[in-house]
Write a protein that holds these residues in place. Structure first.
Motif, PDB file in Angstrom:
ATOM      1  N   GLU A   1      13.428   5.097  24.241  1.00 60.56           N
ATOM      2  CA  GLU A   1      12.254   5.610  23.554  1.00 60.56           C
ATOM      3  C   GLU A   1      11.556   4.530  22.735  1.00 60.56           C
ATOM      4  O   GLU A   1      10.329   4.469  22.719  1.00 60.56           O
ATOM      5  CB  GLU A   1      12.642   6.773  22.636  1.00 60.56           C
ATOM      6  CG  GLU A   1      12.670   8.104  23.335  1.00 60.56           C
ATOM      7  CD  GLU A   1      12.917   9.242  22.369  1.00 60.56           C
ATOM      8  OE1 GLU A   1      12.281   9.245  21.292  1.00 60.56           O
ATOM      9  OE2 GLU A   1      13.739  10.097  22.696  1.00 60.56           O
ATOM     10  N   ILE A   4       9.582   2.283  25.060  1.00 59.81           N
ATOM     11  CA  ILE A   4       8.377   2.958  25.549  1.00 59.81           C
ATOM     12  C   ILE A   4       7.310   2.979  24.456  1.00 59.81           C
ATOM     13  O   ILE A   4       6.136   2.709  24.711  1.00 59.81           O
ATOM     14  CB  ILE A   4       8.703   4.378  26.054  1.00 59.81           C
ATOM     15  CG1 ILE A   4       9.527   4.293  27.346  1.00 59.81           C
ATOM     16  CG2 ILE A   4       7.435   5.190  26.284  1.00 59.81           C
ATOM     17  CD1 ILE A   4      10.128   5.597  27.790  1.00 59.81           C
ATOM     18  N   LEU A   5       7.717   3.290  23.228  1.00 57.51           N
ATOM     19  CA  LEU A   5       6.777   3.291  22.109  1.00 57.51           C
ATOM     20  C   LEU A   5       6.199   1.888  21.896  1.00 57.51           C
ATOM     21  O   LEU A   5       4.993   1.729  21.710  1.00 57.51           O
ATOM     22  CB  LEU A   5       7.456   3.794  20.831  1.00 57.51           C
ATOM     23  CG  LEU A   5       6.543   3.913  19.617  1.00 57.51           C
ATOM     24  CD1 LEU A   5       5.434   4.937  19.884  1.00 57.51           C
ATOM     25  CD2 LEU A   5       7.340   4.315  18.391  1.00 57.51           C
ATOM     26  N   SER A   8       3.680   1.044  24.546  1.00 56.25           N
ATOM     27  CA  SER A   8       2.443   1.830  24.481  1.00 56.25           C
ATOM     28  C   SER A   8       1.432   1.227  23.501  1.00 56.25           C
ATOM     29  O   SER A   8       0.250   1.539  23.578  1.00 56.25           O
ATOM     30  CB  SER A   8       2.732   3.288  24.137  1.00 56.25           C
ATOM     31  OG  SER A   8       3.141   3.415  22.801  1.00 56.25           O
ATOM     32  N   TYR A   9       1.881   0.343  22.616  1.00 53.96           N
ATOM     33  CA  TYR A   9       0.993  -0.264  21.627  1.00 53.96           C
ATOM     34  C   TYR A   9       0.915  -1.789  21.705  1.00 53.96           C
ATOM     35  O   TYR A   9       0.231  -2.409  20.905  1.00 53.96           O
ATOM     36  CB  TYR A   9       1.407   0.129  20.215  1.00 53.96           C
ATOM     37  CG  TYR A   9       1.095   1.561  19.891  1.00 53.96           C
ATOM     38  CD1 TYR A   9      -0.216   2.011  19.818  1.00 53.96           C
ATOM     39  CD2 TYR A   9       2.112   2.482  19.681  1.00 53.96           C
ATOM     40  CE1 TYR A   9      -0.513   3.327  19.531  1.00 53.96           C
ATOM     41  CE2 TYR A   9       1.825   3.808  19.386  1.00 53.96           C
ATOM     42  CZ  TYR A   9       0.508   4.215  19.314  1.00 53.96           C
ATOM     43  OH  TYR A   9       0.216   5.527  19.034  1.00 53.96           O
ATOM     44  N   TYR A  12       1.933  -6.408  27.280  1.00 53.68           N
ATOM     45  CA  TYR A  12       3.200  -6.838  27.881  1.00 53.68           C
ATOM     46  C   TYR A  12       3.314  -8.354  28.007  1.00 53.68           C
ATOM     47  O   TYR A  12       4.402  -8.902  27.936  1.00 53.68           O
ATOM     48  CB  TYR A  12       3.383  -6.191  29.257  1.00 53.68           C
ATOM     49  CG  TYR A  12       2.437  -6.765  30.292  1.00 53.68           C
ATOM     50  CD1 TYR A  12       1.122  -6.315  30.392  1.00 53.68           C
ATOM     51  CD2 TYR A  12       2.848  -7.777  31.145  1.00 53.68           C
ATOM     52  CE1 TYR A  12       0.248  -6.866  31.307  1.00 53.68           C
ATOM     53  CE2 TYR A  12       1.967  -8.330  32.070  1.00 53.68           C
ATOM     54  CZ  TYR A  12       0.673  -7.862  32.147  1.00 53.68           C
ATOM     55  OH  TYR A  12      -0.191  -8.417  33.044  1.00 53.68           O
ATOM     56  N   ASN A  18      -2.191  -3.999  21.747  1.00 51.60           N
ATOM     57  CA  ASN A  18      -3.109  -3.787  22.866  1.00 51.60           C
ATOM     58  C   ASN A  18      -4.375  -3.075  22.395  1.00 51.60           C
ATOM     59  O   ASN A  18      -4.527  -2.762  21.214  1.00 51.60           O
ATOM     60  CB  ASN A  18      -2.416  -3.028  24.006  1.00 51.60           C
ATOM     61  CG  ASN A  18      -1.938  -1.653  23.600  1.00 51.60           C
ATOM     62  OD1 ASN A  18      -2.370  -1.065  22.611  1.00 51.60           O
ATOM     63  ND2 ASN A  18      -1.016  -1.106  24.379  1.00 51.60           N
ATOM     64  N   ARG A  20      -5.437  -0.062  22.891  1.00 49.54           N
ATOM     65  CA  ARG A  20      -5.187   1.285  22.361  1.00 49.54           C
ATOM     66  C   ARG A  20      -4.857   1.228  20.865  1.00 49.54           C
ATOM     67  O   ARG A  20      -5.409   1.978  20.066  1.00 49.54           O
ATOM     68  CB  ARG A  20      -4.045   1.925  23.155  1.00 49.54           C
ATOM     69  CG  ARG A  20      -3.647   3.284  22.679  1.00 49.54           C
ATOM     70  CD  ARG A  20      -2.494   3.786  23.522  1.00 49.54           C
ATOM     71  NE  ARG A  20      -2.080   5.093  23.055  1.00 49.54           N
ATOM     72  CZ  ARG A  20      -0.940   5.641  23.355  1.00 49.54           C
ATOM     73  NH1 ARG A  20      -0.105   5.022  24.153  1.00 49.54           N
ATOM     74  NH2 ARG A  20      -0.620   6.813  22.871  1.00 49.54           N
ATOM     75  N   TYR A  21      -3.945   0.329  20.506  1.00 48.78           N
ATOM     76  CA  TYR A  21      -3.550   0.204  19.105  1.00 48.78           C
ATOM     77  C   TYR A  21      -4.727  -0.298  18.267  1.00 48.78           C
ATOM     78  O   TYR A  21      -4.974   0.196  17.162  1.00 48.78           O
ATOM     79  CB  TYR A  21      -2.361  -0.743  18.972  1.00 48.78           C
ATOM     80  CG  TYR A  21      -1.816  -0.814  17.567  1.00 48.78           C
ATOM     81  CD1 TYR A  21      -0.945   0.170  17.106  1.00 48.78           C
ATOM     82  CD2 TYR A  21      -2.175  -1.843  16.710  1.00 48.78           C
ATOM     83  CE1 TYR A  21      -0.443   0.128  15.809  1.00 48.78           C
ATOM     84  CE2 TYR A  21      -1.680  -1.890  15.412  1.00 48.78           C
ATOM     85  CZ  TYR A  21      -0.815  -0.912  14.973  1.00 48.78           C
ATOM     86  OH  TYR A  21      -0.330  -0.959  13.697  1.00 48.78           O
TER      87      TYR A  21
END
Length: 164
Positions: A1, A4-5, A8-9, A12, A18, A20-21
């Motif tokens: 988890e 993944i979190l 998501s921000y 890579y 990124n 989104r953040y």
């Protein structure tokens, strides 16, 4: 988890935040108490040239070095993100434009000392500062982007191969 979190921000490749953040943080920081709020955009010069002539692994190295150089100069509270491709952005809360010129000079100095495939790292920058609450942050972004592209037109010519 946790992984993944994190993914998501974060970008890579570079480990920076990124898009989104960045968008979430910009909405959070676009408040009166964070004025002046400056957006600093950076665009790597010559990434396509490096990818086409030296390969994508060298292009990735150029992006990683760029991310590291920008991060070295920014403060702990600044939000440094990769928007995508060769574009980076820094959100600088409570930062006047006069401070940004010094930051850009320091980043450019560090970049000039770095090489990827024999080419010096080169980044074009543009910025704009939101000084009052009534200004639209999207317009601030647009003006910072326009400023960056003006600089890029001039600065990226040093990276391009000369026509024969």
């Amino acid at each position: 988890e946790k992984e993944i979190l994190y993914l998501s921000y974060h970008d890579y490749l570079t480990g920076l935040y990124n898009r989104r953040y960045y968008e979430q943080e910009l909405a959070r920081l676009d408040k009166k108490e964070n004025l002046p709020l400056t957006l600093l955009l950076g665009d790597v010069n010559g990434l396509k040239f490096v990818n086409d002539t030296l390969g994508h692994l060298m292009g990735d190295e150029l992006l990683i070095k760029t991310a590291s150089i920008i991060s070295q100069v920014c403060r702990k509270d600044d939000i440094v993100a990769r928007l995508g491709g060769d574009e980076f952005i820094v959100i600088l809360p409570r930062t006047a434009g006069s401070v940004i010129e010094m930051m850009i000079d320091k980043i450019k100095s560090l970049a000039a000392a770095e090489k990827v495939g024999g080419l010096a790292v080169s980044i074009s920058f543009g910025y704009e500062t939101k000084n009052n609450e009534a200004e639209d942050i999207e317009e601030i972004f647009k003006r910072a982007e326009d400023d960056m592209y003006r600089h890029k037109q001039y600065e990226s010519t040093a990276i391009r191969p000369r026509p024969k």
